[in-house]
Design a protein around this motif. Structure first.
Motif, PDB file in Angstrom:
ATOM      1  N   PRO A  58       0.836  -1.209   0.000  1.00 12.90           N
ATOM      2  CA  PRO A  58       0.000   0.000   0.000  1.00 12.90           C
ATOM      3  C   PRO A  58       0.870   1.258   0.000  1.00 12.90           C
ATOM      4  O   PRO A  58       1.970   1.270   0.543  1.00 12.90           O
ATOM      5  CB  PRO A  58      -0.808  -0.117   1.286  1.00 12.90           C
ATOM      6  CG  PRO A  58      -0.069  -1.072   2.139  1.00 12.90           C
ATOM      7  CD  PRO A  58       0.691  -1.969   1.224  1.00 12.90           C
ATOM      8  N   ALA A  59       0.351   2.271  -0.630  1.00 14.02           N
ATOM      9  CA  ALA A  59       1.084   3.536  -0.715  1.00 14.02           C
ATOM     10  C   ALA A  59       1.144   4.188   0.658  1.00 14.02           C
ATOM     11  O   ALA A  59       0.161   4.200   1.398  1.00 14.02           O
ATOM     12  CB  ALA A  59       0.406   4.467  -1.708  1.00 14.02           C
ATOM     13  N   GLN A  60       2.282   4.727   0.987  1.00 18.55           N
ATOM     14  CA  GLN A  60       2.460   5.419   2.267  1.00 18.55           C
ATOM     15  C   GLN A  60       2.099   6.895   2.081  1.00 18.55           C
ATOM     16  O   GLN A  60       2.488   7.506   1.084  1.00 18.55           O
ATOM     17  CB  GLN A  60       3.910   5.284   2.703  1.00 18.55           C
ATOM     18  CG  GLN A  60       4.345   3.849   2.823  1.00 18.55           C
ATOM     19  CD  GLN A  60       4.689   3.503   4.243  1.00 18.55           C
ATOM     20  OE1 GLN A  60       4.912   4.384   5.036  1.00 18.55           O
ATOM     21  NE2 GLN A  60       4.699   2.243   4.544  1.00 18.55           N
ATOM     22  N   PRO A  61       1.352   7.473   3.020  1.00 18.24           N
ATOM     23  CA  PRO A  61       1.009   8.894   2.891  1.00 18.24           C
ATOM     24  C   PRO A  61       2.242   9.767   3.086  1.00 18.24           C
ATOM     25  O   PRO A  61       3.142   9.439   3.850  1.00 18.24           O
ATOM     26  CB  PRO A  61      -0.011   9.127   4.005  1.00 18.24           C
ATOM     27  CG  PRO A  61       0.287   8.065   5.001  1.00 18.24           C
ATOM     28  CD  PRO A  61       0.788   6.889   4.223  1.00 18.24           C
ATOM     29  N   LEU A  62       2.293  10.854   2.353  1.00 18.21           N
ATOM     30  CA  LEU A  62       3.393  11.802   2.500  1.00 18.21           C
ATOM     31  C   LEU A  62       3.156  12.655   3.736  1.00 18.21           C
ATOM     32  O   LEU A  62       2.080  13.206   3.928  1.00 18.21           O
ATOM     33  CB  LEU A  62       3.501  12.696   1.271  1.00 18.21           C
ATOM     34  CG  LEU A  62       3.882  12.006  -0.029  1.00 18.21           C
ATOM     35  CD1 LEU A  62       3.836  13.002  -1.174  1.00 18.21           C
ATOM     36  CD2 LEU A  62       5.254  11.388   0.077  1.00 18.21           C
ATOM     37  N   VAL A  63       4.147  12.759   4.565  1.00 12.21           N
ATOM     38  CA  VAL A  63       4.035  13.553   5.788  1.00 12.21           C
ATOM     39  C   VAL A  63       4.942  14.760   5.639  1.00 12.21           C
ATOM     40  O   VAL A  63       6.148  14.627   5.438  1.00 12.21           O
ATOM     41  CB  VAL A  63       4.442  12.718   7.025  1.00 12.21           C
ATOM     42  CG1 VAL A  63       4.377  13.573   8.270  1.00 12.21           C
ATOM     43  CG2 VAL A  63       3.566  11.498   7.148  1.00 12.21           C
TER      44      VAL A  63
END
Length: 67
Positions: A6-11
């Motif tokens: 799954p794609a990791q959210p950009l923080v």
């Protein structure tokens, strides 16, 4: 075949307190400079005619009415 990860959210970091104080200082200096060039009619620039004429020419350059 492997399953996709799954794609990791950009923080994005909000910023440090030092950055906020630096930005506040820059905005303060710009506001002071805007006041001196656009609205000061000699009240602050009584240190000599050179500073007054410099601000007066700045008004004409920026198109701020001064007469």
């Amino acid at each position: 075949m492997s399953s996709p990860t799954p794609a990791q959210p950009l923080v994005h970091p909000v910023g440090s307190a030092r950055l906020w104080w630096a930005a506040l200082a820059v905005v303060g200096v710009l506001l002071l400079l805007t006041y001196l060039v656009a609205f000061d009619q000699g009240a602050v620039s009584r240190s000599g005619m050179f500073l007054h004429e410099l601000m007066h020419d700045g008004r004409h350059l920026l198109g701020v009415p001064c007469h």
